[in-house]
Scaffold this motif. Structure first.
Motif, PDB file in Angstrom:
ATOM      1  N   TRP A 129       0.833  -1.200   0.000  1.00 22.70           N
ATOM      2  CA  TRP A 129       0.000   0.000   0.000  1.00 22.70           C
ATOM      3  C   TRP A 129       0.866   1.248   0.000  1.00 22.70           C
ATOM      4  CZ3 TRP A 129      -4.862  -0.157  -1.228  1.00 22.70           C
ATOM      5  CH2 TRP A 129      -5.645  -1.273  -0.919  1.00 22.70           C
ATOM      6  N   LEU A 130       0.396   2.281  -0.727  1.00 18.59           N
ATOM      7  CA  LEU A 130       1.017   3.592  -0.713  1.00 18.59           C
ATOM      8  C   LEU A 130      -0.018   4.570  -0.162  1.00 18.59           C
ATOM      9  CD1 LEU A 130       3.606   5.159  -1.559  1.00 18.59           C
ATOM     10  CD2 LEU A 130       2.403   5.746  -3.682  1.00 18.59           C
ATOM     11  N   TYR A 131       0.388   5.357   0.835  1.00 21.20           N
ATOM     12  CA  TYR A 131      -0.512   6.303   1.493  1.00 21.20           C
ATOM     13  C   TYR A 131      -0.133   7.729   1.092  1.00 21.20           C
ATOM     14  CZ  TYR A 131      -1.389   2.163   4.329  1.00 21.20           C
ATOM     15  OH  TYR A 131      -1.693   0.897   4.740  1.00 21.20           O
ATOM     16  N   LEU A 132      -1.148   8.533   0.758  1.00 22.02           N
ATOM     17  CA  LEU A 132      -0.919   9.908   0.313  1.00 22.02           C
ATOM     18  C   LEU A 132      -1.758  10.886   1.113  1.00 22.02           C
ATOM     19  CD1 LEU A 132      -1.124   9.621  -3.609  1.00 22.02           C
ATOM     20  CD2 LEU A 132       0.907   9.397  -2.180  1.00 22.02           C
ATOM     21  N   VAL A 133      -1.174  12.062   1.408  1.00 22.61           N
ATOM     22  CA  VAL A 133      -1.918  13.227   1.864  1.00 22.61           C
ATOM     23  C   VAL A 133      -1.382  14.416   1.071  1.00 22.61           C
ATOM     24  CG1 VAL A 133      -2.354  12.362   4.201  1.00 22.61           C
ATOM     25  CG2 VAL A 133      -0.300  13.730   3.743  1.00 22.61           C
ATOM     26  N   ALA A 134      -2.084  15.557   1.156  1.00 23.86           N
ATOM     27  CA  ALA A 134      -1.621  16.737   0.439  1.00 23.86           C
ATOM     28  C   ALA A 134      -2.059  17.994   1.176  1.00 23.86           C
ATOM     29  CB  ALA A 134      -2.166  16.755  -0.989  1.00 23.86           C
ATOM     30  N   VAL A 135      -1.314  19.069   0.953  1.00 25.49           N
ATOM     31  CA  VAL A 135      -1.662  20.384   1.479  1.00 25.49           C
ATOM     32  C   VAL A 135      -1.524  21.403   0.360  1.00 25.49           C
ATOM     33  CG1 VAL A 135      -0.980  19.865   3.862  1.00 25.49           C
ATOM     34  CG2 VAL A 135       0.717  20.817   2.267  1.00 25.49           C
ATOM     35  N   ALA A 136      -2.197  22.528   0.531  1.00 21.16           N
ATOM     36  CA  ALA A 136      -2.069  23.628  -0.422  1.00 21.16           C
ATOM     37  C   ALA A 136      -2.292  24.940   0.332  1.00 21.16           C
ATOM     38  CB  ALA A 136      -3.109  23.493  -1.540  1.00 21.16           C
ATOM     39  N   PRO A 137      -1.530  25.978  -0.001  1.00 16.40           N
ATOM     40  CA  PRO A 137      -0.405  25.967  -0.942  1.00 16.40           C
ATOM     41  C   PRO A 137       0.791  25.232  -0.327  1.00 16.40           C
ATOM     42  CG  PRO A 137      -0.506  28.069   0.170  1.00 16.40           C
ATOM     43  CD  PRO A 137      -1.715  27.307   0.621  1.00 16.40           C
ATOM     44  N   GLN A 138       1.928  25.322  -1.002  1.00 19.54           N
ATOM     45  CA  GLN A 138       3.118  24.679  -0.472  1.00 19.54           C
ATOM     46  C   GLN A 138       3.499  25.315   0.859  1.00 19.54           C
ATOM     47  OE1 GLN A 138       5.459  25.442  -3.923  1.00 19.54           O
ATOM     48  NE2 GLN A 138       4.345  23.937  -5.148  1.00 19.54           N
ATOM     49  N   PRO A 139       3.778  24.517   1.891  1.00 18.60           N
ATOM     50  CA  PRO A 139       3.996  25.062   3.233  1.00 18.60           C
ATOM     51  C   PRO A 139       5.323  25.789   3.364  1.00 18.60           C
ATOM     52  CG  PRO A 139       4.418  22.712   3.208  1.00 18.60           C
ATOM     53  CD  PRO A 139       3.887  23.054   1.841  1.00 18.60           C
ATOM     54  N   THR A 140       5.428  26.577   4.426  1.00 18.35           N
ATOM     55  CA  THR A 140       6.682  27.281   4.702  1.00 18.35           C
ATOM     56  C   THR A 140       7.688  26.379   5.402  1.00 18.35           C
ATOM     57  OG1 THR A 140       5.713  28.124   6.755  1.00 18.35           O
ATOM     58  CG2 THR A 140       5.568  29.534   4.813  1.00 18.35           C
ATOM     59  N   SER A 141       7.196  25.279   6.010  1.00 15.24           N
ATOM     60  CA  SER A 141       8.113  24.362   6.685  1.00 15.24           C
ATOM     61  C   SER A 141       7.545  22.949   6.684  1.00 15.24           C
ATOM     62  CB  SER A 141       8.368  24.811   8.124  1.00 15.24           C
ATOM     63  OG  SER A 141       7.172  24.735   8.893  1.00 15.24           O
ATOM     64  N   TYR A 142       8.455  21.966   6.767  1.00 13.71           N
ATOM     65  CA  TYR A 142       8.083  20.554   6.905  1.00 13.71           C
ATOM     66  C   TYR A 142       8.974  19.954   7.979  1.00 13.71           C
ATOM     67  CZ  TYR A 142       8.351  15.496   5.876  1.00 13.71           C
ATOM     68  OH  TYR A 142       8.372  14.120   5.975  1.00 13.71           O
ATOM     69  N   THR A 143       8.343  19.414   9.021  1.00 14.23           N
ATOM     70  CA  THR A 143       9.083  18.788  10.116  1.00 14.23           C
ATOM     71  C   THR A 143       8.816  17.296  10.082  1.00 14.23           C
ATOM     72  OG1 THR A 143       8.856  20.788  11.469  1.00 14.23           O
ATOM     73  CG2 THR A 143       9.443  18.754  12.609  1.00 14.23           C
ATOM     74  N   ASP A 144       9.875  16.513   9.938  1.00 12.37           N
ATOM     75  CA  ASP A 144       9.687  15.069   9.763  1.00 12.37           C
ATOM     76  C   ASP A 144      10.121  14.273  10.984  1.00 12.37           C
ATOM     77  OD1 ASP A 144      12.402  15.343   9.599  1.00 12.37           O
ATOM     78  OD2 ASP A 144      12.638  14.215   7.742  1.00 12.37           O
ATOM     79  N   ALA A 145      10.015  14.876  12.157  1.00 10.13           N
ATOM     80  CA  ALA A 145      10.409  14.193  13.387  1.00 10.13           C
ATOM     81  C   ALA A 145       9.484  13.020  13.691  1.00 10.13           C
ATOM     82  CB  ALA A 145      10.405  15.179  14.553  1.00 10.13           C
ATOM     83  N   ASP A 146      10.046  11.962  14.260  1.00 16.19           N
ATOM     84  CA  ASP A 146       9.264  10.770  14.564  1.00 16.19           C
ATOM     85  C   ASP A 146       8.146  11.041  15.572  1.00 16.19           C
ATOM     86  OD1 ASP A 146      10.721   9.129  12.877  1.00 16.19           O
ATOM     87  OD2 ASP A 146      12.208   8.669  14.419  1.00 16.19           O
ATOM     88  N   ALA A 147       8.355  12.016  16.438  1.00 18.98           N
ATOM     89  CA  ALA A 147       7.408  12.260  17.532  1.00 18.98           C
ATOM     90  C   ALA A 147       6.029  12.694  17.050  1.00 18.98           C
ATOM     91  CB  ALA A 147       7.978  13.311  18.482  1.00 18.98           C
TER      92      ALA A 147
END
Length: 339
Positions: free
Chosen positions: A107-125
């Motif tokens: 399975w491949l899971y997708l989400v999306a946001v708009a517009p493109q964000p100012t930041s992306y934090t990929d911390a596990d928490a």
């Protein structure tokens, strides 16, 4: 001799297995990911729910881990990635890098946001978050998680049974649509120069797995009218423009200041009660309450809902004549046109 034959058979079998390790040799061709978008849920729709009046920028996040959008690559290659792209007016989404589904049917899971964000934090928490700075004019959308795989019937689109699983974008802010009218036929023509909502949150952090939002900080957000202001010269209400604001719960209200050619009317309260209404008035140094009607969502100033605020202006006074539920407007600058 029998033992040698057995060894030969085992060697042949092992070679056969090792030769099937690649998708091409095993008959598993790469299946490109093709995506569609729609405006449903809390987004105001027209007869054709997939119609999009104007293309807009978006960021899509792809993961093989249900609800976990951490540690994703910044290009649409491999199985887990995020990519900046656009949603076109026909609902299609082009993905550079030609990403494909996981080769063995995961399975491949997708989400999306708009517009493109100012930041992306990929911390596990926090399983992945994005951040935005609120300016009162930028619409923010979120498309909840969808899932698909390479097998026909489970793809996001291009299934032989014509089924489609689109990214469904929904508004995450509240829209206030301001209008104004004169209190009577006589008196001075008044110009509205600006409308400022005081002390609202300035930043938004959105959790990718579920779209839950946290609002922090404090700022004033203003609607500035063109030129030296918009003339209010009739008892018929005219449109002034919109502000896109953080949603409020039932025990909160917006405080606004209206700057006009006859003075500045400060700290007017715009609240919204589903249980009734009240009248209000204000002069240039004080303010009272506001007039309200019920919210279609059952919440006050809820995300994805639009409210029409009508100002009643005289030579010396300004009050909030009414606050009513209204269709979402996508005509102003900064709004994303999903109709």
């Amino acid at each position: 001799m029998k033992r040698q034959n057995i060894y030969l058979l085992l060697a042949t079998a092992l070679l056969s297995v090792s030769g099937c390790s690649s998708p091409e040799e095993s008959g598993l061709e790469s299946v490109p990911i093709e995506l569609r978008a729609s405006g449903e849920g809390e987004v105001e729709t027209k007869a054709d729910e997939n119609r999009i009046d104007k293309e807009f920028a978006t960021r899509i996040f792809a993961s093989k881990r249900d609800g976990d959008y951490t540690k994703l690559a910044a290009t649409a290659t491999g199985d887990e990635w995020y990519a900046d792209t656009k949603v076109t007016t026909n609902g299609s989404i082009a993905l550079s890098g030609n990403p494909v589904y996981p080769e063995y049917g995961d399975w491949l899971y997708l989400v999306a946001v708009a517009p493109q964000p100012t930041s992306y934090t990929d911390a596990d928490a926090d399983a992945g978050t994005v951040g935005y700075t609120l300016d009162g004019q930028t619409d923010i959308l979120y498309a909840k998680q969808i899932q698909g795989n390479r097998w026909d019937g489970s793809r996001f689109s291009k299934n032989t049974d014509n089924t489609v699983t689109p990214l469904e974008y929904t508004h995450q802010l509240t829209q206030l649509k301001f209008k104004a009218k004169k209190a009577g036929d006589k008196g001075l023509t008044v110009k509205v120069r600006s409308i400022t909502v005081k002390d609202v949150t300035s930043a938004m952090t959105l959790t990718l797995k579920d779209g839950n939002a946290a609002f922090t900080g404090s700022t004033d957000l203003a609607l500035i009218l063109a030129g030296d202001g918009t003339e209010i010269k009739s008892t018929n209400a005219i449109n002034l423009g919109v502000l896109l604001l953080p949603p409020l719960t039932s025990d909160k209200a917006y405080k606004v200041t209206v700057d006009t050619s006859v003075g500045k009317f400060e700290d007017l309260t715009i609240d919204f009660s589903s249980s009734g209404s009240s009248s209000s008035s204000s002069n240039s140094s004080s303010s009272n309450g506001s007039n309200g009607s019920g919210s279609a969502s059952g919440d006050h100033f809820a995300k994805g809902h639009s409210y029409e605020v009508t100002l009643n202006i005289s030579d010396k006074e300004l009050d909030i004549l009414s606050v009513t539920v209204a269709p979402w407007s996508s005509e102003e600058k900064g709004n994303l046109d999903l109709n």
